[in-house]
Write a protein that holds these residues in place. Structure first.
Motif, mmCIF file in Angstrom:
data_model
loop_
_atom_site.group_PDB
_atom_site.id
_atom_site.type_symbol
_atom_site.label_atom_id
_atom_site.label_comp_id
_atom_site.label_asym_id
_atom_site.label_seq_id
_atom_site.Cartn_x
_atom_site.Cartn_y
_atom_site.Cartn_z
ATOM 1 N N PRO A 110 0.831 -1.206 0.000
ATOM 2 C CA PRO A 110 0.000 0.000 0.000
ATOM 3 C C PRO A 110 0.867 1.258 0.000
ATOM 4 N N VAL A 111 0.427 2.275 -0.718
ATOM 5 C CA VAL A 111 1.161 3.532 -0.822
ATOM 6 C C VAL A 111 0.552 4.555 0.127
ATOM 7 N N VAL A 112 1.393 5.251 0.874
ATOM 8 C CA VAL A 112 0.958 6.346 1.743
ATOM 9 C C VAL A 112 1.818 7.557 1.422
ATOM 10 N N ALA A 113 1.175 8.667 1.090
ATOM 11 C CA ALA A 113 1.916 9.889 0.769
ATOM 12 C C ALA A 113 1.169 11.081 1.339
ATOM 13 N N ASP A 114 1.904 12.051 1.916
ATOM 14 C CA ASP A 114 1.251 13.221 2.488
ATOM 15 C C ASP A 114 1.949 14.503 2.017
ATOM 16 N N SER A 115 1.385 15.638 2.436
ATOM 17 C CA SER A 115 1.909 16.964 2.080
ATOM 18 C C SER A 115 1.989 17.163 0.565
ATOM 19 N N LEU A 116 1.046 16.578 -0.158
ATOM 20 C CA LEU A 116 1.023 16.709 -1.608
ATOM 21 C C LEU A 116 0.347 18.021 -2.009
ATOM 22 N N THR A 117 0.803 18.605 -3.098
ATOM 23 C CA THR A 117 0.181 19.821 -3.624
ATOM 24 C C THR A 117 -1.085 19.447 -4.387
ATOM 25 N N PRO A 118 -2.212 20.085 -4.092
ATOM 26 C CA PRO A 118 -3.452 19.735 -4.797
ATOM 27 C C PRO A 118 -3.331 19.999 -6.294
ATOM 28 N N PRO A 119 -3.885 19.118 -7.126
ATOM 29 C CA PRO A 119 -3.910 19.387 -8.570
ATOM 30 C C PRO A 119 -4.642 20.691 -8.858
ATOM 31 N N ARG A 120 -4.312 21.304 -9.971
ATOM 32 C CA ARG A 120 -4.929 22.589 -10.316
ATOM 33 C C ARG A 120 -6.455 22.482 -10.367
ATOM 34 N N SER A 121 -6.958 21.322 -10.771
ATOM 35 C CA SER A 121 -8.408 21.139 -10.873
ATOM 36 C C SER A 121 -9.081 21.035 -9.514
ATOM 37 N N ALA A 122 -8.290 20.988 -8.440
ATOM 38 C CA ALA A 122 -8.849 20.823 -7.106
ATOM 39 C C ALA A 122 -8.593 22.025 -6.213
ATOM 40 N N VAL A 123 -8.449 23.192 -6.798
ATOM 41 C CA VAL A 123 -8.226 24.411 -6.031
ATOM 42 C C VAL A 123 -9.404 25.349 -6.245
ATOM 43 N N ILE A 124 -9.923 25.924 -5.167
ATOM 44 C CA ILE A 124 -11.074 26.814 -5.271
ATOM 45 C C ILE A 124 -10.809 28.091 -4.493
ATOM 46 N N PRO A 125 -10.995 29.258 -5.099
ATOM 47 C CA PRO A 125 -10.862 30.511 -4.359
ATOM 48 C C PRO A 125 -12.195 30.883 -3.709
ATOM 49 N N GLY A 126 -12.276 30.822 -2.405
ATOM 50 C CA GLY A 126 -13.527 31.149 -1.733
ATOM 51 C C GLY A 126 -14.347 29.923 -1.403
ATOM 52 N N ALA A 127 -15.537 30.164 -0.898
ATOM 53 C CA ALA A 127 -16.382 29.076 -0.401
ATOM 54 C C ALA A 127 -17.220 28.454 -1.504
ATOM 55 N N ALA A 128 -17.427 27.163 -1.397
ATOM 56 C CA ALA A 128 -18.305 26.449 -2.324
ATOM 57 C C ALA A 128 -19.707 26.396 -1.745
ATOM 58 N N ALA A 129 -20.703 26.471 -2.615
ATOM 59 C CA ALA A 129 -22.086 26.400 -2.166
ATOM 60 C C ALA A 129 -22.435 24.965 -1.801
ATOM 61 N N CYS A 130 -23.369 24.830 -0.872
ATOM 62 C CA CYS A 130 -23.756 23.498 -0.435
ATOM 63 C C CYS A 130 -24.397 22.708 -1.561
ATOM 64 N N ASN A 131 -25.078 23.377 -2.488
ATOM 65 C CA ASN A 131 -25.752 22.665 -3.566
ATOM 66 C C ASN A 131 -24.855 22.491 -4.788
ATOM 67 N N PHE A 132 -23.549 22.594 -4.588
ATOM 68 C CA PHE A 132 -22.564 22.418 -5.650
ATOM 69 C C PHE A 132 -22.735 21.055 -6.318
ATOM 70 N N SER A 133 -22.586 21.013 -7.634
ATOM 71 C CA SER A 133 -22.647 19.760 -8.380
ATOM 72 C C SER A 133 -21.227 19.328 -8.733
ATOM 73 N N HIS A 134 -20.839 18.155 -8.282
ATOM 74 C CA HIS A 134 -19.472 17.687 -8.495
ATOM 75 C C HIS A 134 -19.273 17.117 -9.897
ATOM 76 N N PHE A 135 -20.254 16.395 -10.409
ATOM 77 C CA PHE A 135 -20.122 15.738 -11.701
ATOM 78 C C PHE A 135 -20.664 16.627 -12.824
ATOM 79 N N ASP A 136 -20.085 16.482 -14.020
ATOM 80 C CA ASP A 136 -20.534 17.309 -15.136
ATOM 81 C C ASP A 136 -21.885 16.857 -15.686
ATOM 82 N N TRP A 137 -22.291 15.638 -15.361
ATOM 83 C CA TRP A 137 -23.651 15.174 -15.637
ATOM 84 C C TRP A 137 -24.017 14.161 -14.557
ATOM 85 N N PHE A 138 -25.297 13.956 -14.352
ATOM 86 C CA PHE A 138 -25.712 13.062 -13.266
ATOM 87 C C PHE A 138 -27.082 12.475 -13.580
#
Length: 228
Positions: free
Chosen positions: A88-116
């Motif tokens: 098993p691989v364990v790694a920490d202190s990783l930099t988040p991918p660019r696609s996983a960075v958000i400036p500010g707060a996300a709304a509770c009704n946020f949609s994670h998938f591009d279709w559902f």
């Protein structure tokens, strides 16, 4: 039972786990993070799980052998730069991918998938729900689910939102292969599959759908999809 192939910890507080479910032999990716502090990783729909793993980890992080086996024919070019391990691989202190960075707060009704196939915005008193692949075109190979527990941060841990995933065995019975309780003000995405089988997801919460919980502040958003 989920066998942990890799546990990745990012500096944003997001965790990503790659798992192998037994006895279904389905590879999965589970992401968990705080609402408003980070976006969960949005996978490219055409990517296999090992391709996603290679994109979101630096080259000095080893790759679990069972994950590579799930790729099928061919070898991702990036793999030539990586160490392969059976542990098993364990790694920490990783930099988040660019696609996983958000400036500010996300709304509770946020949609994670591009279709559902379903998306239920959190409201007080929302009843439990079961979703079966047979009701959504009988798509059997993959299943994705997202839960955002919008109950205020710092609320008691028993005020969780829960999603459980089942697959049908050879006897026609649904067998549970994932069960998670999402804590207040956390969001979680589970993407799982590789072998065609009928699947089911069930959502409920720790406050028994009471609309009076927290004066109406106990709510969670849920969405998901089946696909081939």
């Amino acid at each position: 039972m989920d066998v942990r192939l890799a546990q990745l910890e990012y500096t944003s507080g997001m965790t990503v786990a790659f798992t192998d479910s037994r006895p279904s032999d389905d590879i999965g990716m589970v992401q968990t993070g705080m609402i408003g502090r980070t976006l969960l990783i949005a996978r490219d729909e055409g990517d296999t799980f090992p391709e996603t793993y290679l994109k979101i980890t630096p080259r000095d992080v080893a790759v679990p052998q069972p994950l590579i086996a799930d790729h099928g024919t061919g070898t991702p070019p990036e793999l030539q730069f990586r160490r392969i391990t059976t542990s098993p691989v364990v790694a920490d202190s990783l930099t988040p991918p660019r696609s996983a960075v958000i400036p500010g707060a996300a709304a509770c009704n946020f949609s994670h998938f591009d279709w559902f196939d379903w998306h239920d915005v959190g409201i007080p008193g929302m009843a439990p729900k079961s979703c079966l692949a047979s009701r959504f075109g009988d798509k059997k190979r993959y299943f994705d689910s997202y839960v955002a527990n919008c109950t205020p941060e710092g609320s008691p841990s028993h005020l969780y939102a829960r999603h459980r995933i089942y697959c049908m065995n050879a006897l026609g019975n649904y067998v549970k292969h994932f069960d998670s309780k999402v804590a207040p003000w956390r969001q979680q995405s589970i993407e799982k599959g590789s072998i065609k089988r009928r699947r089911k997801v069930h959502y409920d919460d720790g406050w028994n759908s009471s609309p009076n919980c927290g004066g109406g502040a106990c709510v969670y958003t849920r969405e998901g999809r089946f696909h081939n």
